[in-house]
Write a protein that holds these residues in place. Structure first.
Motif, PDB file in Angstrom:
ATOM      1  N   VAL A 309       0.726  -1.224   0.135  1.00 35.86           N
ATOM      2  CA  VAL A 309      -0.060  -0.008  -0.050  1.00 35.86           C
ATOM      3  C   VAL A 309       1.099   1.254  -0.098  1.00 35.86           C
ATOM      4  N   GLN A 310       2.121   1.284   0.375  1.00 38.46           N
ATOM      5  CA  GLN A 310       2.969   2.411   0.577  1.00 38.46           C
ATOM      6  C   GLN A 310       3.468   2.698  -0.997  1.00 38.46           C
ATOM      7  N   LEU A 311       3.719   1.665  -1.734  1.00 39.66           N
ATOM      8  CA  LEU A 311       4.046   1.752  -2.973  1.00 39.66           C
ATOM      9  C   LEU A 311       2.792   2.230  -3.764  1.00 39.66           C
ATOM     10  N   ASP A 312       1.623   1.958  -3.463  1.00 38.81           N
ATOM     11  CA  ASP A 312       0.219   2.276  -4.406  1.00 38.81           C
ATOM     12  C   ASP A 312       0.073   3.877  -3.829  1.00 38.81           C
ATOM     13  N   GLY A 313       0.610   4.115  -2.603  1.00 35.30           N
ATOM     14  CA  GLY A 313       0.249   5.651  -1.948  1.00 35.30           C
ATOM     15  C   GLY A 313      -0.918   5.543  -1.303  1.00 35.30           C
ATOM     16  N   GLY A 314      -1.454   4.162  -0.936  1.00 34.63           N
ATOM     17  CA  GLY A 314      -2.629   3.984  -0.085  1.00 34.63           C
ATOM     18  C   GLY A 314      -2.456   4.208   1.531  1.00 34.63           C
ATOM     19  N   LYS A 315      -3.490   3.982   2.365  1.00 36.76           N
ATOM     20  CA  LYS A 315      -3.299   4.297   3.833  1.00 36.76           C
ATOM     21  C   LYS A 315      -2.487   3.165   4.480  1.00 36.76           C
ATOM     22  N   ARG A 316      -1.469   3.595   5.017  1.00 38.72           N
ATOM     23  CA  ARG A 316      -0.721   2.630   5.521  1.00 38.72           C
ATOM     24  C   ARG A 316      -1.388   1.755   6.707  1.00 38.72           C
ATOM     25  N   LEU A 317      -0.937   0.411   6.846  1.00 32.13           N
ATOM     26  CA  LEU A 317      -1.462  -0.272   7.595  1.00 32.13           C
ATOM     27  C   LEU A 317      -0.839  -0.576   8.941  1.00 32.13           C
ATOM     28  N   LEU A 318       0.509  -0.067   9.073  1.00 33.64           N
ATOM     29  CA  LEU A 318       1.143   0.044  10.319  1.00 33.64           C
ATOM     30  C   LEU A 318       0.570   1.235  10.916  1.00 33.64           C
ATOM     31  N   ASP A 319       0.786   1.373  12.359  1.00 36.60           N
ATOM     32  CA  ASP A 319       0.385   2.567  12.998  1.00 36.60           C
ATOM     33  C   ASP A 319       1.714   3.323  13.418  1.00 36.60           C
ATOM     34  N   LEU A 320       2.190   4.086  12.243  1.00 32.94           N
ATOM     35  CA  LEU A 320       3.453   4.530  12.154  1.00 32.94           C
ATOM     36  C   LEU A 320       3.759   5.891  13.412  1.00 32.94           C
ATOM     37  N   ASP A 321       2.792   6.352  13.718  1.00 35.97           N
ATOM     38  CA  ASP A 321       2.738   7.250  14.560  1.00 35.97           C
ATOM     39  C   ASP A 321       2.875   6.808  16.140  1.00 35.97           C
ATOM     40  N   PHE A 322       2.403   5.572  16.324  1.00 32.21           N
ATOM     41  CA  PHE A 322       2.519   4.797  17.713  1.00 32.21           C
ATOM     42  C   PHE A 322       3.851   4.331  17.778  1.00 32.21           C
ATOM     43  N   ILE A 323       4.220   3.577  16.610  1.00 34.64           N
ATOM     44  CA  ILE A 323       5.469   2.980  16.528  1.00 34.64           C
ATOM     45  C   ILE A 323       6.512   3.946  16.711  1.00 34.64           C
ATOM     46  N   ALA A 324       6.566   5.146  16.229  1.00 35.09           N
ATOM     47  CA  ALA A 324       7.574   6.232  16.426  1.00 35.09           C
ATOM     48  C   ALA A 324       7.711   6.640  17.806  1.00 35.09           C
ATOM     49  N   HIS A 325       6.527   7.057  18.480  1.00 36.05           N
ATOM     50  CA  HIS A 325       6.425   7.651  19.740  1.00 36.05           C
ATOM     51  C   HIS A 325       6.522   6.669  20.955  1.00 36.05           C
TER      52      HIS A 325
END
Length: 783
Positions: A309-325
């Protein structure tokens, strides 16, 4: 002379087609109450169970919604209450007419049926009988034997999960003032992998959810559990989740009836219309020991789909904000996932790729996911990595530390979690020991003590000479039964605090005591005032419990009174070994004083007596729920693990091929831990017998046998010890190829003492390599 006929099977195999619970549960409750001869006056105890002015159920640790707002029916809870409220008694006359050798010939079920213990008893070697002893003489014997040891570590203090917070805290205070951290307890045999695994990922070895979260979850993943038998009240919550549209997935080698359909006895419409609620919408059946590979496969697939989905420009499936913080270590974890082999994960899990894909989609669609698990995850060699991999999976989408989502280990005995919270821990932290020193003015031992497996080994080697058991049935609950028996019998003294007779009392040391105690259903009056005790459930709620039944005997003492008397007799004024004089009589006169001291040691118990007086009690803070992370980095930790291939099972499979079976031990429905209430397991279609092997029909065919044949079972282990259990009937069942199931304690002799979970020490009772060979029906017909 005509040959005698072989014995006939004691029972029958008959598939059960009805929903879990419902009228069947009511029928069996009625039969159980009749069998236990529960008196009319004690029937009221059934309605005081889990009520604000009653007692906490002595069975499982599943929490109560609003703690007692309504009558909550639970078949196995009623069985536990009935067993304690029985009118049957084990008196001095009973022991006078039965030698220990004679009682050893009885089954565990038969021993359970004799009823409540009524007075303290001492083993007399000359007559091979237990004989009456006064409480004063009993405590003096304990004191003499403990004082005669060369070192405090020659004693071990076992704790059952039924002990209250107050009794457990006093028990650990006694043992540490005496000078040892030898605290084998039932946690060592069940959820120890949870207790050791989660601190490395989220900072605390407890679940992060409450019952409120079940109202908001849209997806539940249920790993390695059989709620209908082990914690039936959980089915009420699952029923409500299913009825409002939540997706429930059962992940378990056995397809259990309670997770298929459930008729709630609390709902008249379902009962009167003979209807039921479907529970799980998906069933995944990994092979035994395959959960780790399955969970890692889900994490790998989630990462792959997120890449797409990242390659297709879609909504990410990972919770990137949670992972980062909130997390650290994700990049290393992700790299490990990308390098992992799909064929290996599929092979090790035993789950086809298409089922893994479907399960991954369920997890991805879930916005609020709860993952629950029982001993199906915790009794394997790789249990700690499995728990940590499940934590990794949940962290990837931020499903820890927010409403309607989280980790939910479901404990067994009603206070197994609470006992650990208040200090029953063979590996105490320095901070805890410092606080103990500060509060009680003695120097507690600093070195780690023995857990269950280490205690058995130490007894066998002569390093532990006194064994004290606060509840439970140690000889039957533990692995490697013949070795455990010899270990207990090598002790100078064995002491068991108990409500009913069990086999551990018959597997005794040179000297032995049975000390009968009040049950949780019974009125406990100290110094003229009724006393309450507290417990902590699986979701960290602490609440108080008051018994309502008249004690089974005037000779009974509470667990707290027994522990305090043993401590007072042993430690006296504090002379020798730097022991400190503690106010043992004050503790047993008023249990609120124990809670005052628990509060001094553990900050989370602030205002203990005031908060527990509120109906429903209070919730102990679980930092990872907040979310706060009590880890070295201050964040949740992703922990990568490789699939271990060079295992005892893998080596045995190379040697024996498809004949090699992997065995799991399990409970029957009429059983709670080692307590056997009856000989039926109706949801699995077994009636009147226990010596059965659940096995895939294709494996029966491969072995050249047929369902109904009798087999002997032998462990495959590399220590040269023959471990076997003979006389089991083959029952064709929906279980993965190469896997079999059987009841404990009958198959505990097959579990090697040295086969434990890496990093936790829990016996691997869910994954034992075994071989089956033709056998004969036992003389008792397989009871």
């Amino acid at each position: 002379m005509e040959d005698s006929k072989p014995p006939a099977p004691a029972g029958k195999i008959e598939p059960y087609t009805h929903p879990a619970a419902g009228w069947g549960a009511l029928k069996y409750v009625a039969l159980n109450l009749f069998k236990e001869r529960v008196s009319g006056v004690n029937y009221k105890s059934l309605f005081a169970q889990n009520q604000p002015d009653g007692f906490d159920c002595p069975g499982c640790a599943w929490p109560d919604r609003e703690h007692g707002s309504t009558f909550e029916f639970c078949e196995n809870g009623v069985k536990a209450v009935a067993a304690e409220s029985t009118s049957k008694r084990v008196t001095a006359d009973f022991f006078a007419t039965h030698t220990v050798a004679e009682l050893l010939q009885q089954s565990d079920y038969e021993l359970e049926q004799h009823g409540r213990l009524t007075r303290p008893m001492r083993y007399d070697a000359d007559s091979d009988r237990y004989v009456p002893v006064s409480w004063h003489e009993a405590f003096a014997l304990v004191a003499r034997e403990l004082q005669a040891l060369d070192h405090p570590d020659q004693a071990a203090f076992y704790t059952s999960g039924r002990a209250s917070n107050e009794a457990a805290f006093l028990y650990q205070l006694f043992a540490r003032a005496y000078g040892t951290n030898n605290f084998p307890d039932c946690s060592n045999m069940c959820h120890e992998a949870t207790s050791r695994g989660l601190p490395g990922t989220v900072g605390i070895g407890k679940g992060t959810v409450t019952l409120d979260d079940f109202e908001h979850a849209d997806t539940l993943l249920i790993f390695g559990q059989n709620p209908a038998t082990n914690h039936p009240r959980m089915l009420g919550e699952l029923r409500e989740c299913a009825r409002r549209g939540a997706t429930i997935v059962s992940i378990n080698p056995l397809r259990e009836r309670g997770l298929e359909r459930f008729t709630s006895p609390q709902h008249p419409v379902e009962m009167l219309t003979m209807s039921s609620t479907p529970i799980s919408s998906m069933f995944i059946q990994p092979r035994l020991g395959g959960d780790f590979a399955l969970i890692k496969a889900l994490a790998k697939r989630l990462l792959e789909l997120d890449d797409h989905v990242q390659l297709d420009g879609g909504k990410r499936l990972l919770d990137l904000d949670f992972i980062a913080h909130h997390t650290t270590g994700f990049q290393e974890f992700a790299q490990d996932l990308r390098m992992e082999s799909w064929p290996l994960l599929i092979e090790e899990s035993g789950v086809p790729r298409e089922e893994i894909e479907k399960l991954a989609q369920v997890y991805i669609r879930g916005e609020r996911v709860i993952a629950t698990w029982g001993m199906g995850l915790t009794q394997h060699k790789n249990s700690v990595p499995t728990i940590q991999m499940l934590s990794n999976l949940m962290l990837m989408r931020g499903n820890i530390g927010r409403r309607g989502a989280g980790l939910c280990p479901v404990r067994g005995h009603s206070n197994v979690q609470g006992d650990r919270t208040v200090g029953i821990e063979e590996r105490p932290t320095e901070a805890f020991l410092d606080r103990m020193r500060e509060v009680f003015d003695f120097e507690p031992p600093r070195h780690h003590g023995y857990d269950v497996v280490a205690t058995i080994a130490a007894m066998a080697e002569g390093k532990v000479k006194v064994f004290v058991g606060l509840g439970g049935n140690f000889a039957v609950a533990t692995p490697d039964t013949p070795l455990t028996y010899k270990a207990l019998q090598s002790c100078e003294l064995t002491v068991h605090v108990a409500t009913k007779l069990n086999r551990s009392h018959l597997i005794h040391g040179r000297q032995a005591l049975i000390l009968p105690t009040l049950g949780r259903t019974e009125i406990d009056v100290q110094n003229g005032v009724p006393q309450g005790v507290t417990v902590e459930d699986s979701m960290s709620m602490v609440h108080i419990s008051y018994g309502i039944n008249k004690p089974a005997s005037e000779e009974l003492l509470s667990e707290i009174a027994i522990v305090s008397h043993m401590a007072e007799a042993t430690l006296g004024s504090g002379a020798g070994r730097g022991r400190h004089a503690l106010a043992w009589p004050d503790y047993r006169d008023d249990y609120a004083r124990i809670r005052d001291d628990i509060e001094k040691v553990f900050d989370d118990f602030y205002d203990y007596n005031a908060r527990v007086a509120v109906p429903g009690g209070f919730h102990l803070k679980v930092a990872s729920r907040e979310p706060e992370w009590n880890t070295a980095s201050g964040k949740a930790q992703f922990v990568p693990h490789a699939v271990e291939r060079d295992t005892p099972i893998a080596r045995a499979r190379i040697r024996y091929g498809e004949r090699l079976m992997v065995m799991m031990t399990t409970r029957s429905h009429d059983q709670y831990n080692t307590t056997i209430y009856a000989l039926d397991d109706r949801y699995r279609g077994v009636f009147g017998m226990r010596r059965v092997i659940f096995i895939n029909q294709a494996d029966i065919d491969m072995l050249g046998m047929k369902a109904g044949d009798w087999v002997d079972v032998r462990s495959v282990w590399d220590d040269g010890v023959e471990r076997r259990a003979d006389g089991f009937m083959l029952v064709a069942y929906d279980i993965p190829r190469g896997c079999i199931g059987a009841y404990y304690p009958e198959t505990n002799p097959l579990v090697p003492l040295s086969s434990v979970a890496d990093g936790a020490g829990t016996p691997t009772s869910k994954s034992i390599p075994v071989l089956l060979s033709p056998g004969v029906i036992p003389a008792n017909g397989g009871k």
